[in-house]
Design an enzyme around this catalytic site. Structure first.
Site, PDB file in Angstrom:
ATOM      1  N   HIS A 140       0.847  -1.207   0.000  1.00 32.86           N
ATOM      2  CA  HIS A 140       0.000   0.000   0.000  1.00 32.86           C
ATOM      3  C   HIS A 140       0.877   1.249   0.000  1.00 32.86           C
ATOM      4  CE1 HIS A 140      -3.481  -2.317   2.205  1.00 32.86           C
ATOM      5  NE2 HIS A 140      -3.266  -2.747   0.982  1.00 32.86           N
ATOM      6  N   TYR A 173       1.406   4.459  -3.385  1.00 30.16           N
ATOM      7  CA  TYR A 173       1.332   5.921  -3.488  1.00 30.16           C
ATOM      8  C   TYR A 173       2.553   6.452  -4.230  1.00 30.16           C
ATOM      9  CZ  TYR A 173      -2.469   5.364  -0.225  1.00 30.16           C
ATOM     10  OH  TYR A 173      -3.640   4.980   0.361  1.00 30.16           O
ATOM     11  N   GLU A 209      -8.072  -2.862   3.677  1.00 27.02           N
ATOM     12  CA  GLU A 209      -8.204  -2.278   5.018  1.00 27.02           C
ATOM     13  C   GLU A 209      -9.489  -2.749   5.697  1.00 27.02           C
ATOM     14  OE1 GLU A 209      -5.523  -1.453   5.656  1.00 27.02           O
ATOM     15  OE2 GLU A 209      -4.610   0.119   4.432  1.00 27.02           O
ATOM     16  N   HIS A 220      -8.742  -6.102   7.046  1.00 23.68           N
ATOM     17  CA  HIS A 220      -7.842  -5.987   8.202  1.00 23.68           C
ATOM     18  C   HIS A 220      -8.614  -5.526   9.447  1.00 23.68           C
ATOM     19  CE1 HIS A 220      -4.294  -4.997   5.220  1.00 23.68           C
ATOM     20  NE2 HIS A 220      -4.770  -6.209   5.059  1.00 23.68           N
TER      21      HIS A 220
HETATM   22 MN   MN3 Z   1      -2.771  -0.341   4.375  1.00 21.35          MN
HETATM   23 MN   MN3 Z   2      -4.320  -2.423   6.847  1.00 25.87          MN
END
Ligand code: MN3
Ligand code: MN3
Length: 316
Positions: free
Chosen positions: A99, A103, A190, A193
């Site tokens: 992740h 970016y 996310e 998670h």
């Molecule tokens: Mn992440």
């Molecule tokens: Mn995460």
């Protein structure tokens, strides 16, 4: 003498470890396979003030993912109850690194080297962003097992959303759609998670006495208020220039409630999905959800072409 145990996937203590491991590996993706360069012309047309917003938003998100990959998952892994939980956390940790890297691949398409350096300098020097990272990381370093899980779920399910608002808003207006596709893959990770760590929290929380539970809840709500307060200021600093601040705050409160739900705690704010800007909801429901037979990853994802092996492949 230490006895070393091998992890046995044919004897599962907690079925949710297995289910989560399978889900996370099924939705595996790499940011370099996303065609973000197609958004270059959309980017060029954005007003300067919006470009600066996007850069800051992504700079902040990079920092949170870096924190989660370097500190957060290590902190949670120490308290793991099963070997399978460790395997799930290892997967999460790697994806947090991916992740954070994604970016950078967006920046490398949209920004010059000098602009990129400026974004990272901004993230290093912004007090509100640093404060948010510090609050979470202090809990990762000195908190109890339960406290660390709360901090992690707040990060996963709440703190990212002041940033996610921007790409979702553009997606809702059919702008920067390839960039947004990357963000939607991150959001999908996310949410898995947050749900998984929240579930592990609930298992432990249920073992507490009623008194201990009440006491702990007070701590958890106090922490949420502290983070929300910082998040409101961060939002004002980022969004006042484009005039979206109040809409972003609604989105923050809506996601704060979702974080609490992941922990099995009652919502704190009156805001519901109906209060969120419909453009952002539109963005959330577009794109990646259309899966084809070959890919569970999403629309824009470029599958690698597999060629047959040739004799010459072995000549180095
Ligand atoms: Mn992440
Ligand atoms: Mn995460």
């Amino acid at each position: 003498m230490t006895i070393y145990n091998a992890v046995n996937w044919n004897l599962i203590d907690d079925l949710l470890d297995k289910i989560t491991y399978e889900k996370l590996t099924e939705q595996f993706w790499l940011s370099t396979r996303m065609p973000v360069s197609k958004d270059k012309s959309d980017w060029t047309k954005l007003p300067e003030v919006e470009k600066r917003l996007v850069e800051k938003v992504f700079g902040g998100l990079t920092m949170l993912d870096t924190l989660q990959s370097e500190s957060g998952i290590d902190a949670l892994r120490i308290d793991a109850k099963t070997k399978h939980e460790i395997a799930v956390l290892n997967n999460i940790q790697f994806m947090e690194s991916e992740h954070a890297r994604s970016y950078s691949s967006i920046f490398s398409t949209l920004n010059s080297k000098k602009e990129i350096e400026e974004i990272f300098r901004w993230a290093r020097e912004n007090d509100l962003l640093q404060n948010k990272a510090r609050i979470i990381d202090e809990i990762y370093k000195i908190g109890t097992a339960l406290e660390k899980k709360v901090a992690s779920v707040y990060l996963e399910s709440f703190l990212f959303y002041s940033g996610f608002y921007t790409p979702l808003y553009y997606l809702g207006k059919a702008k920067l759609i390839n960039v947004a596709e990357v963000i939607k893959l991150i959001i999908r990770d996310e949410s898995a998670h947050g749900a998984y760590i929240g579930y592990k929290f609930k298992l432990e929380f249920d073992q507490l006495s009623k008194d201990e539970q009440n006491q702990f809840q007070t701590w958890a709500y106090h922490l949420l208020y502290k983070l929300y307060d910082n998040e409101v200021k961060y939002t004002e600093e980022l969004y006042d220039g484009v005039g979206w601040t109040e809409d972003v705050k609604v989105f923050l409160r809506y996601n704060a409630n979702k974080a609490l739900m992941n922990l099995g705690l009652s919502p704190l704010f009156p805001d519901t999905v109906e209060d969120v800007n419909p453009i952002v909801i539109n963005g959330l429901s577009t794109g990646t959800t259309n899966h084809d037979f070959f890919s569970t990853v999403g629309n824009g994802y470029l599958l690698s072409v597999v060629e047959d092996m040739k004799e010459s492949d072995y000549d180095f």
